[in-house]
Design a protein around this motif. Structure first.
Motif, mmCIF file in Angstrom:
data_model
loop_
_atom_site.group_PDB
_atom_site.id
_atom_site.type_symbol
_atom_site.label_atom_id
_atom_site.label_comp_id
_atom_site.label_asym_id
_atom_site.label_seq_id
_atom_site.Cartn_x
_atom_site.Cartn_y
_atom_site.Cartn_z
ATOM 1 N N PRO A 490 0.825 -1.203 0.000
ATOM 2 C CA PRO A 490 0.000 0.000 0.000
ATOM 3 C C PRO A 490 0.862 1.257 0.000
ATOM 4 O O PRO A 490 1.959 1.278 0.567
ATOM 5 C CB PRO A 490 -0.798 -0.117 1.305
ATOM 6 N N ALA A 491 0.348 2.307 -0.647
ATOM 7 C CA ALA A 491 1.102 3.549 -0.779
ATOM 8 C C ALA A 491 1.412 4.155 0.582
ATOM 9 O O ALA A 491 2.470 4.745 0.784
ATOM 10 C CB ALA A 491 0.305 4.540 -1.632
ATOM 11 N N ILE A 492 0.497 3.987 1.517
ATOM 12 C CA ILE A 492 0.657 4.660 2.815
ATOM 13 C C ILE A 492 1.922 4.183 3.533
ATOM 14 O O ILE A 492 2.526 4.908 4.323
ATOM 15 C CB ILE A 492 -0.598 4.448 3.697
ATOM 16 N N ALA A 493 2.378 2.962 3.199
ATOM 17 C CA ALA A 493 3.563 2.422 3.859
ATOM 18 C C ALA A 493 4.792 3.274 3.569
ATOM 19 O O ALA A 493 5.731 3.305 4.357
ATOM 20 C CB ALA A 493 3.797 0.985 3.412
ATOM 21 N N TYR A 494 4.785 3.983 2.431
ATOM 22 C CA TYR A 494 5.950 4.776 2.060
ATOM 23 C C TYR A 494 5.855 6.206 2.562
ATOM 24 O O TYR A 494 6.807 6.960 2.498
ATOM 25 C CB TYR A 494 6.112 4.782 0.538
ATOM 26 N N SER A 495 4.681 6.593 3.043
ATOM 27 C CA SER A 495 4.453 7.989 3.427
ATOM 28 C C SER A 495 5.121 8.290 4.772
ATOM 29 O O SER A 495 5.636 7.396 5.451
ATOM 30 C CB SER A 495 2.955 8.239 3.562
ATOM 31 N N ALA A 496 5.064 9.560 5.132
ATOM 32 C CA ALA A 496 5.634 9.973 6.417
ATOM 33 C C ALA A 496 4.963 9.212 7.566
ATOM 34 O O ALA A 496 5.639 8.736 8.488
ATOM 35 C CB ALA A 496 5.451 11.482 6.597
ATOM 36 N N ALA A 497 3.627 9.085 7.490
ATOM 37 C CA ALA A 497 2.919 8.380 8.564
ATOM 38 C C ALA A 497 3.370 6.925 8.621
ATOM 39 O O ALA A 497 3.601 6.378 9.703
ATOM 40 C CB ALA A 497 1.410 8.466 8.341
ATOM 41 N N GLY A 498 3.503 6.304 7.447
ATOM 42 C CA GLY A 498 3.934 4.910 7.387
ATOM 43 C C GLY A 498 5.320 4.740 7.983
ATOM 44 O O GLY A 498 5.578 3.814 8.756
ATOM 45 N N ARG A 499 6.216 5.674 7.616
ATOM 46 C CA ARG A 499 7.577 5.585 8.153
ATOM 47 C C ARG A 499 7.588 5.773 9.663
ATOM 48 O O ARG A 499 8.289 5.050 10.381
ATOM 49 C CB ARG A 499 8.458 6.669 7.510
ATOM 50 N N LEU A 500 6.787 6.728 10.106
ATOM 51 C CA LEU A 500 6.702 6.977 11.545
ATOM 52 C C LEU A 500 6.201 5.715 12.255
ATOM 53 O O LEU A 500 6.722 5.314 13.299
ATOM 54 C CB LEU A 500 5.754 8.150 11.807
ATOM 55 N N GLY A 501 5.194 5.083 11.655
ATOM 56 C CA GLY A 501 4.636 3.869 12.231
ATOM 57 C C GLY A 501 5.686 2.775 12.357
ATOM 58 O O GLY A 501 5.828 2.139 13.405
ATOM 59 N N ARG A 502 6.463 2.594 11.287
ATOM 60 C CA ARG A 502 7.503 1.560 11.330
ATOM 61 C C ARG A 502 8.572 1.898 12.355
ATOM 62 O O ARG A 502 9.109 1.034 13.033
ATOM 63 C CB ARG A 502 8.153 1.434 9.953
ATOM 64 N N TRP A 503 8.859 3.201 12.428
ATOM 65 C CA TRP A 503 9.903 3.639 13.344
ATOM 66 C C TRP A 503 9.460 3.420 14.793
ATOM 67 O O TRP A 503 10.242 3.073 15.668
ATOM 68 C CB TRP A 503 10.160 5.133 13.077
ATOM 69 N N LEU A 504 8.146 3.598 15.055
ATOM 70 C CA LEU A 504 7.617 3.435 16.410
ATOM 71 C C LEU A 504 7.343 1.973 16.745
ATOM 72 O O LEU A 504 7.093 1.639 17.897
ATOM 73 C CB LEU A 504 6.309 4.228 16.568
ATOM 74 N N GLU A 505 7.362 1.120 15.729
ATOM 75 C CA GLU A 505 6.922 -0.257 15.919
ATOM 76 C C GLU A 505 7.583 -0.965 17.102
ATOM 77 O O GLU A 505 6.892 -1.606 17.890
ATOM 78 C CB GLU A 505 7.133 -1.047 14.627
ATOM 79 N N PRO A 506 8.936 -0.853 17.250
ATOM 80 C CA PRO A 506 9.565 -1.574 18.372
ATOM 81 C C PRO A 506 8.961 -1.192 19.720
ATOM 82 O O PRO A 506 8.817 -2.017 20.621
ATOM 83 C CB PRO A 506 11.030 -1.134 18.298
ATOM 84 N N LEU A 507 8.559 0.093 19.827
ATOM 85 C CA LEU A 507 7.961 0.571 21.064
ATOM 86 C C LEU A 507 6.643 -0.142 21.356
ATOM 87 O O LEU A 507 6.252 -0.324 22.503
ATOM 88 C CB LEU A 507 7.695 2.074 20.897
ATOM 89 N N PHE A 508 5.950 -0.505 20.291
ATOM 90 C CA PHE A 508 4.628 -1.098 20.450
ATOM 91 C C PHE A 508 4.651 -2.619 20.385
ATOM 92 O O PHE A 508 3.628 -3.258 20.569
ATOM 93 C CB PHE A 508 3.674 -0.541 19.379
ATOM 94 N N ALA A 509 5.836 -3.189 20.098
ATOM 95 C CA ALA A 509 5.916 -4.647 20.004
ATOM 96 C C ALA A 509 5.498 -5.347 21.302
ATOM 97 O O ALA A 509 4.773 -6.339 21.249
ATOM 98 C CB ALA A 509 7.328 -5.059 19.589
ATOM 99 N N PRO A 510 5.901 -4.826 22.469
ATOM 100 C CA PRO A 510 5.510 -5.527 23.704
ATOM 101 C C PRO A 510 3.997 -5.581 23.913
ATOM 102 O O PRO A 510 3.506 -6.399 24.683
ATOM 103 C CB PRO A 510 6.164 -4.698 24.812
#
Ligand SMILES: Nc1nc2c(ncn2[C@@H]2O[C@H](COP(=O)(O)OP(=O)(O)O)[C@@H](O)[C@H]2O)c(=O)[nH]1
Lengths: 619, 100
Positions: A490-510
């Protein structure tokens, strides 16, 4: 050419005297609300025309029993009357509004107002009810013994308004130069003395009712009764929820469909490209996401206004005081918390009925924990995707039970949080609960409609001002940067929001969130329900909810889904609420505290739910 | 304690905070005392608030209703006005039966 106002009249009076109705009747639609500089009390002002064409400015001050201030609202009344406010000169005339059926306390207030040295006009409002009850008021004697001009009005029928304006205009300019010098904080001896004076005036000028109101006593015997009173209250609450959640649905569907069609039409007309995205996904969807709540909010406000106008609301506060008091909340917190089931924004706005600042802050801090209707689309989606549709215990739907559990979690946590705030931060004792129980009244439809309009507009303008630009921002963040040509997914994965989401992911893994879930949280900050649309975009299924639920059922584990639900019960996922809290508390301190504590609670709850569910084998 | 002494002068006097629905009387005294162990206000402030709500010596009071948990708060009629308040605050209002 409209003439400039030549004088300012201030409306002062006890609560429930019909001051709001009178202000509305005098100003018609020409009024505006804003805050007084430096304080968070609403300043209501408007314009009124005299019969001779001159124009006056009216300010409506918060209801009070005394110029001695006990709450921020009452401090504003005092300072405005005394001309101590920076941005508000002292009024030329004070209109002391009285409930003609209940003069005991307001006469004392009138004497106190008179001592400021400003011209005061004593206004006997609700004179129709006084006449009906056969209360004999000798205007001449009243005016003589008070030393003030006296006039009568019926605010809800617009009777006596011209005479009132004429009399007041004649008083303008009569202020003694040493105005303000006459008033000082009264001591208890002064108050006792003024009461004696008021009682003498009453004896001289007022004959007790020939046909006293017996309805109030008879109704109270049922409505304040320990058993039937609670039954009626619960019945009313049930009816209200029924109304807000079922009766509003057709209108909401209509609004949604309307904005959907508008978006489709815009897509067809506009050239393809980011302009279409901005207009359709940003602006149209933004306006739609505010307006879709309007039917619910209107119904909710209608109920609350009806309960207030009939005089029932004070009874509800009486019945609830002990229960709420157990959690450290004031009986009056009941109304704001109730409103918050539709939306925390009007809930926080209506905390103004609470006098004490601490009680008010506690209520504001807990209001967003009530399950607002913006959470419902998210709850429904996840429940339908992950909770099996079967019955337990013979007749209870499991999905319904989970929904109920989410509501209960909100209510219980609000009570616990209020209790903790009281015990940990404000260990001081509780503020007194003292409240007038006004006589029951038949609500006036015209008055009701006007108040409903004002409240609805306040909601739209306040929520809209925040949600709309945010929707545009969120749209931009989830559109740019655009995916490179030939990119997968999906296009959103490449957007700023998508990048932010991936960047925050480790924080939300637990807590078991995948990056898709984290990305959906970001647009969810604009308005909680937008997370549903965001999930649709991420999984590239668009607006079909059935398809989305199918995908979630395959891709999310039960543990992750439950964790997402737990997160949504607590998370401060609503910028509009935070902005309103800032406005109502006058700074960033309280919204920051609210954000921090709700975030911590959300994370802790989601962590617990995820870890337990995963340990039980639902990971 | 002085307020108890004052009550002792009139053996029929009673506190509004301990009254029940149906009880009535005339206010003989409004005290400036803290409202129980949990009152947030200083005594003078509480006295002033009671006075401003019409709880003043000479006013007629009738208890109308009480809450369903712990019989608190109470709804009373003060002269012609209905008021709700908690028992802890109502303790500062001393009533005497009205002379018939
Ligand atoms: N019959 C009658 N009802 C009135 C009059 N003025 C106000 N009301 C009603 O009294 C209630 C309280 O009025 P409101 O303006 O909210 O009082 P506020 O608390 O002083 O602002 C509402 O139900 C009004 O419709 C009046 O002159 N006559």
């Amino acid at each position: 050419m409209t003439p400039a106002p030549f004088a300012t009249f201030a409306l002062v009076g006890n609560p429930n005297c019909g001051k709001t109705a009178l202000f509305n009747a005098l100003t018609g639609g020409r009024q505006k609300g804003a805050n007084y500089a430096g304080v968070t009390v609403e300043r209501k002002e408007g314009l009124a025309d005299l019969p001779d064409g001159r124009r006056v400015r009216l300010i409506d001050l918060p209801g009070t029993y005394s110029l001695r201030a006990r709450s921020p609202d009452e401090a504003v009344t005092r300072d405005a009357v005394l001309g101590r406010l920076r941005d508000e000169p002292a009024p030329d005339v004070i209109l002391c509004i009285a409930d003609a059926t209940n003069l005991g306390l307001v006469l004392r207030l009138a004497l106190e107002l008179k001592s400021t040295g400003r011209p005061v006009v004593f206004v006997l409002n609700m004179i129709d009810i006084a006449e009906r009850q056969g209360i004999g008021i000798d205007f001449e004697a009243l005016s003589r013994s008070l030393g003030l001009p006296v006039t009568a009005t019926v605010a809800t029928r617009r009777r006596g308004l011209e005479a009132l304006l004429d009399i007041a205009a004649a008083q303008a300019g009569a202020a003694r130069p040493e105005a303000d010098a006459g008033w000082r904080e009264p001591s208890s001896a002064d108050v006792r003395d003024a009461h004696r004076q008021a009682r003498d005036i009453l004896r001289l000028a007022v004959r007790p009712p020939l046909r006293p109101d017996t309805l109030t006593g008879r109704l109270d015997a049922w409505l304040l009764h320990p058993v039937s009173g609670i039954a009626v209250l619960l019945g009313l609450l049930f009816l209200m929820f029924q109304a807000v959640f079922t009766w509003a649905a057709p209108a909401q569907d209509l609004i949604e469909a309307g904005f959907g069609a508008l978006g489709a039409a815009a897509t067809a007309i506009l050239p393809a490209g980011w302009i279409t995205g901005l207009v359709v996904d940003g602006l149209i969807a933004g306006v739609g996401s505010v307006l879709v709540f309007l039917p619910q909010i209107l119904l909710l406000f209608l109920f609350i206004l009806l309960l207030e106008d009939t005089g029932y609301m004070a009874r509800a506060a009486f019945l609830m005081d002990r229960i709420m008091g157990g959690a450290g909340l004031h009986g009056r917190a009941f109304i704001p918390l109730l409103s918050s089931f539709a939306c925390a924004v009007p809930g926080v706005m209506s905390t103004r009925v609470i006098d004490s600042r601490r009680d008010r802050l506690t209520t504001i801090l807990t209001a967003p924990l009530m399950t607002c209707s913006a959470r419902i689309p998210v709850y429904t989606l996840i429940i339908s995707a992950l909770i099996p549709d079967r019955t337990v215990g013979g007749f209870l739907s499991l999905q319904g039970l989970v929904m109920f559990g989410l509501y209960a979690a909100g209510i219980v946590s609000a009570l616990v949080v209020a209790f903790l705030i009281r015990k940990v931060f404000w260990r001081g004792g509780s503020e007194p609960f003292m409240m007038q129980l006004p006589d029951y009244k038949r609500p006036e439809p015209a008055n009701l409609a006007r108040n409903l309009g004002t409240k609805a507009w306040a909601f739209i303008s306040r929520a809209g001002r925040i949600i709309l630009p945010l929707m545009v921002l969120v749209w931009a963040l989830s559109t740019w940067p655009a995916p490179p040509p030939g990119a997968e997914g999906p296009a959103i994965a490449y957007s700023a929001a998508g990048r932010l989401g991936r960047w925050l992911e480790p924080l939300f893994a637990p807590i078991g969130f995948s990056w898709e879930m984290v990305v959906a949280l970001i647009p969810g900050m604009a308005a909680r329900e937008v997370a549903v649309a965001a999930l649709g975009a991420i999984y590239a299924v668009g607006g079909e909810e059935g398809a989305l639920a199918g995908i979630l059922a395959r891709q999310w584990s039960l543990a992750s889904g439950l964790s997402f639900l737990a997160w949504y019960v607590f998370a401060p996922q609503c910028v509009a609420t935070l902005a309103v809290v800032k406005r109502e508390t006058g700074g960033w301190l309280w919204p920051s505290i609210m954000f921090a504590y709700m975030l911590a609670l959300a994370y802790a709850a989601a962590f617990l739910v995820y870890q337990v569910a995963a340990a039980l084998g639902f990971g | 304690m002085p307020q108890d002494a004052r009550m002792a002068e009139d053996p029929t006097a009673f506190r509004l905070g301990a009254a029940h629905p149906g009880d009535r009387g005339v206010i003989v005294r409004v005290l400036a005392a803290p409202a129980g162990p949990s009152g947030a206000l200083d005594p003078e402030e509480l006295e002033l608030r009671l006075l401003e709500f019409g709880f003043v010596e000479g006013a007629r009071v009738e208890v109308l209703h009480e809450g369903f948990l712990g019989a608190d708060p109470i709804a009373v009629k003060v002269d012609d006005m209905r008021v709700a308040l908690r028992r802890s605050e109502a303790m500062n209002v001393i009533l005497a039966p009205e002379a018939a």
